[in-house]
Design a protein around this motif. Structure first.
Motif, short mmCIF file in Angstrom:
data_model
loop_
_atom_site.label_atom_id
_atom_site.label_comp_id
_atom_site.label_asym_id
_atom_site.label_seq_id
_atom_site.Cartn_x
_atom_site.Cartn_y
_atom_site.Cartn_z
N VAL A 114 67.02 31.31 -47.85
CA VAL A 114 65.67 31.04 -48.32
C VAL A 114 65.35 31.86 -49.56
O VAL A 114 64.80 31.36 -50.55
CB VAL A 114 64.65 31.35 -47.20
N LEU A 115 65.71 33.14 -49.54
CA LEU A 115 65.45 34.01 -50.69
C LEU A 115 66.27 33.58 -51.90
O LEU A 115 65.79 33.63 -53.03
CB LEU A 115 65.78 35.45 -50.31
N SER A 116 67.50 33.14 -51.67
CA SER A 116 68.33 32.67 -52.78
C SER A 116 67.72 31.45 -53.45
O SER A 116 67.66 31.35 -54.68
CB SER A 116 69.74 32.35 -52.26
N LYS A 117 67.22 30.53 -52.65
CA LYS A 117 66.56 29.33 -53.20
C LYS A 117 65.30 29.71 -53.96
O LYS A 117 65.01 29.17 -55.03
CB LYS A 117 66.23 28.36 -52.07
N GLY A 118 64.54 30.65 -53.41
CA GLY A 118 63.33 31.09 -54.09
C GLY A 118 63.61 31.75 -55.42
O GLY A 118 62.89 31.55 -56.40
N ILE A 119 64.68 32.54 -55.49
CA ILE A 119 65.04 33.21 -56.74
C ILE A 119 65.47 32.19 -57.79
O ILE A 119 65.21 32.35 -58.99
CB ILE A 119 66.15 34.24 -56.48
N ARG A 120 66.12 31.12 -57.36
CA ARG A 120 66.56 30.10 -58.31
C ARG A 120 65.41 29.22 -58.78
O ARG A 120 65.39 28.79 -59.94
CB ARG A 120 67.63 29.21 -57.67
N MET A 121 64.43 28.96 -57.91
CA MET A 121 63.41 27.96 -58.23
C MET A 121 62.00 28.54 -58.33
O MET A 121 61.35 28.46 -59.36
CB MET A 121 63.45 26.85 -57.17
N ALA A 122 61.52 29.12 -57.25
CA ALA A 122 60.11 29.47 -57.16
C ALA A 122 59.74 30.71 -57.98
O ALA A 122 58.78 30.69 -58.75
CB ALA A 122 59.71 29.68 -55.70
N ILE A 123 60.51 31.79 -57.80
CA ILE A 123 60.12 33.06 -58.41
C ILE A 123 60.10 32.99 -59.94
O ILE A 123 59.15 33.46 -60.57
CB ILE A 123 61.03 34.19 -57.91
N PRO A 124 61.12 32.40 -60.62
CA PRO A 124 61.02 32.27 -62.09
C PRO A 124 59.80 31.45 -62.52
O PRO A 124 59.13 31.79 -63.50
CB PRO A 124 62.33 31.56 -62.46
N THR A 125 59.50 30.39 -61.76
CA THR A 125 58.37 29.55 -62.12
C THR A 125 57.05 30.30 -61.97
O THR A 125 56.18 30.26 -62.85
CB THR A 125 58.34 28.29 -61.23
N VAL A 126 56.89 31.00 -60.85
CA VAL A 126 55.65 31.73 -60.61
C VAL A 126 55.46 32.84 -61.65
O VAL A 126 54.36 33.02 -62.19
CB VAL A 126 55.64 32.31 -59.18
#
Length: 350
Positions: free
Chosen positions: A143-155
């Motif tokens: 979950v954290l890996s997916k967030g680092i690839r997609m959500a966190i850069p966007t936010v």
């Protein structure tokens, strides 16, 4: 009788607080200052270059009204195109650097979490349940890996863009800036309603996923006993029950997020109406130029895309945050309960 109280280990692996997670991320970012600094700078520059064409558009409108020469307007147009091109390049570089920084942090966190788990006595693993352990070094890492690839850069990128665009709106005219800021109470109320309710919900979802993993693993590990005592139906019912819990939490999270998006759209409507009304009043009073009044709604509308990106990735960011606290919680397991190594984190003060 001894006056020293015996410390009883908790029945589950600990989960770190948001403050602990922030300290851990900040400390590791300081260990790679060049990458952290480059990431922040490119993000800010990219956001500023994305806002610049809107400001220059107001200059074009005023130039047309005042009858300026075509060469001046052509120069402004070239600057707009160059700003848009350089902004795209800076944003791309920023996205790459954010992903690289996140991947570095994830690698350190994953290594520390695996080392902490491997260093636990088998009695501790049995006490907390293998499902909880495996869900942390498996599901939470994913979950954290997916967030680092997609959500966190966007936010992160969208947040910086929102700040720069807000500053640019006040740069046009402070009254137009205040009109746009009139949407802030609606945004604040939406976040105040959403954040305190969403974090516990995501934590419950992650716990339910751990319980489901524990039910599956227990049944598979004891398959011979299950068959010998004809417990297949009981195990199946337990797995089904835990799976339905995960499913129900997923639906609840989706519905809850949909209500949050509706409240954010309401805030956007309020801000845009206020800017149009104030802009019309300023034009009637000859207190602002047509270019400023024309650029202000566009600048506020420019916020819609990053705010929408934040909203539609906030769900994934919240999941990543919940997984981050669970992984850092593993790192904070008491040192005396490890047999090998150090996970690289100091347990939080109690």
């Amino acid at each position: 009788m001894s006056t020293t109280a015996t410390r009883v280990a908790p029945a589950t692996l600990r989960t770190a607080t948001g403050r602990e997670a922030t300290r851990w991320v900040t400390a590791h970012c300081r260990e790679i200052p060049w990458l952290t600094t480059a990431t922040v700078l490119t993000t800010v520059v990219g956001a500023a270059l994305q806002v610049l064409p809107v400001l220059l558009l107001g200059r074009v409108v005023d130039g047309v009204v005042e009858g300026e020469s075509r060469s001046v307007l052509l120069t402004v147009g070239v600057l707009m195109g160059a700003a848009a091109l350089l902004g795209a390049v800076a944003t791309a570089v920023s996205t790459y650097l954010i992903g690289r920084l996140g991947a570095d942090l994830l690698a350190r966190l994953r290594e520390g979490a695996v080392r902490a788990v491997l260093g636990m006595p088998s009695a501790r693993v049995e006490q907390v349940g293998r499902g909880d352990v495996l869900s942390r070094v498996g599901d939470d890492v994913a979950v954290l890996s997916k967030g680092i690839r997609m959500a966190i850069p966007t936010v992160f990128s969208a947040g910086v863009l929102v700040f720069i665009a807000t500053v640019g709106m006040f740069g046009l005219d402070w009254r137009l800036g205040l009109a746009g800021a009139g949407a802030l109470p609606a945004y604040a109320l939406a976040l105040r309603w959403y954040l305190p309710r969403s974090a516990p919900l995501y934590k419950k979802q992650r716990v339910a996923q751990a319980d489901r993993a524990q039910a599956l693993i227990s049944g598979l590990n004891g398959i011979d006993t299950v068959r010998a005592y004809r417990l297949e139906d009981s195990v199946r019912e337990q797995v089904t029950h835990e799976s339905w819990r995960v499913r129900n939490y997923g639906i609840e999270v989706f519905r809850f997020f949909g209500r949050f998006v509706g409240r954010e759209n309401r805030a956007e409507f309020i801000g845009l109406v206020l800017i149009l009304v104030v802009g019309y009043a300023l034009l009637e009073a000859d207190a602002a130029s047509l270019g400023e009044v024309a650029a202000a709604p566009l600048m506020f509308h420019r916020l819609f895309t990053p705010l929408g990106a934040i909203m539609f990735t906030f769900d994934e960011a919240q999941k990543s945050g919940a997984s981050l606290t669970r992984l850092i919680g593993v790192l904070g397991e008491p040192a005396e309960e490890r047999l090998v190594g150090d996970a690289g984190v100091t347990p939080a003060d109690t």
